[in-house]
Motif scaffolding. Structure first.
Motif, short mmCIF file in Angstrom:
data_model
loop_
_atom_site.label_atom_id
_atom_site.label_comp_id
_atom_site.label_asym_id
_atom_site.label_seq_id
_atom_site.Cartn_x
_atom_site.Cartn_y
_atom_site.Cartn_z
N GLU A 173 0.83 -1.21 0.00
CA GLU A 173 0.00 0.00 0.00
C GLU A 173 0.86 1.25 0.00
N TYR B 46 2.08 2.47 -3.42
CA TYR B 46 1.17 3.20 -4.31
C TYR B 46 1.31 4.70 -4.06
N SER B 47 0.94 5.46 -5.06
CA SER B 47 0.98 6.92 -4.85
C SER B 47 -0.13 7.29 -3.86
N ALA B 48 0.19 8.24 -3.00
CA ALA B 48 -0.74 8.64 -1.94
C ALA B 48 -2.02 9.22 -2.54
N ASP B 49 -3.15 8.79 -1.99
CA ASP B 49 -4.44 9.35 -2.37
C ASP B 49 -5.28 9.51 -1.11
N GLN C 80 -5.47 6.19 1.17
CA GLN C 80 -4.30 5.49 1.69
C GLN C 80 -4.22 5.47 3.22
#
Length: 151
Positions: free
Chosen positions: A4, A7-10, A13
């Motif tokens: 997790e 992954y790019s932060a959204d 997250q």
């Protein structure tokens, strides 16, 4: 969790990570409980041990007698012994000795005080009594301990 974090932060997250951490903690707690860990129940035994430990932390340098502590706590020696055995699995005398030895080790490693000064600090009237006490509980002398673990 590692995946997790890759992954790019959204906006999702932090919630996902929080939930995954909660699941890890819950599984860990379940495992801990299945390993027959002793559960410490709140109650008079725990209260007695906490009061004893607090008193011990304040007085271990001047007071090494279980009899004096039980008098201050207004309990019988049998009651104090029963509570510490139930909660800590050791006797009050073992708790006193462990506290004194812990402080002795701390002073030996983190100060430049002589063994004689440390003995006096811990309430021993004679340096030889401190050396004998330390060796009895650690199987090495304070000097040997300092040389082995000191900086």
């Amino acid at each position: 969790m590692k995946t997790e974090l890759g992954y790019s932060a959204d906006i999702y997250q932090s919630d996902i990570l929080r939930n995954q951490l909660k699941n890890v903690l819950l599984v860990s707690e379940r495992e801990r409980q299945t390993q027959n860990s002793a559960m410490i129940n709140k109650g008079p035994d725990l209260d007695c041990v906490i009061k004893f430990r607090d008193l011990l932390d304040k007085q271990f340098q001047i007071q090494k007698s279980v009899a004096k502590y039980k008098t201050q706590l207004n309990v019988t020696q049998k009651r104090l012994n029963s509570a510490t055995l139930k909660v800590m699995d050791i006797t009050p005398k073992q708790m006193i000795d462990a506290r004194v030895i812990l402080e002795a080790k701390r002073l030996l490693v983190h100060t430049l005080d002589s063994v004689k000064e440390i003995g006096y600090t811990l309430g021993f009237e004679e340096p030889t009594n401190f050396v004998k006490y330390f060796k009895k509980h650690q199987t090495i002398t304070p000097i040997e301990f300092r040389n082995k673990f000191g900086n």
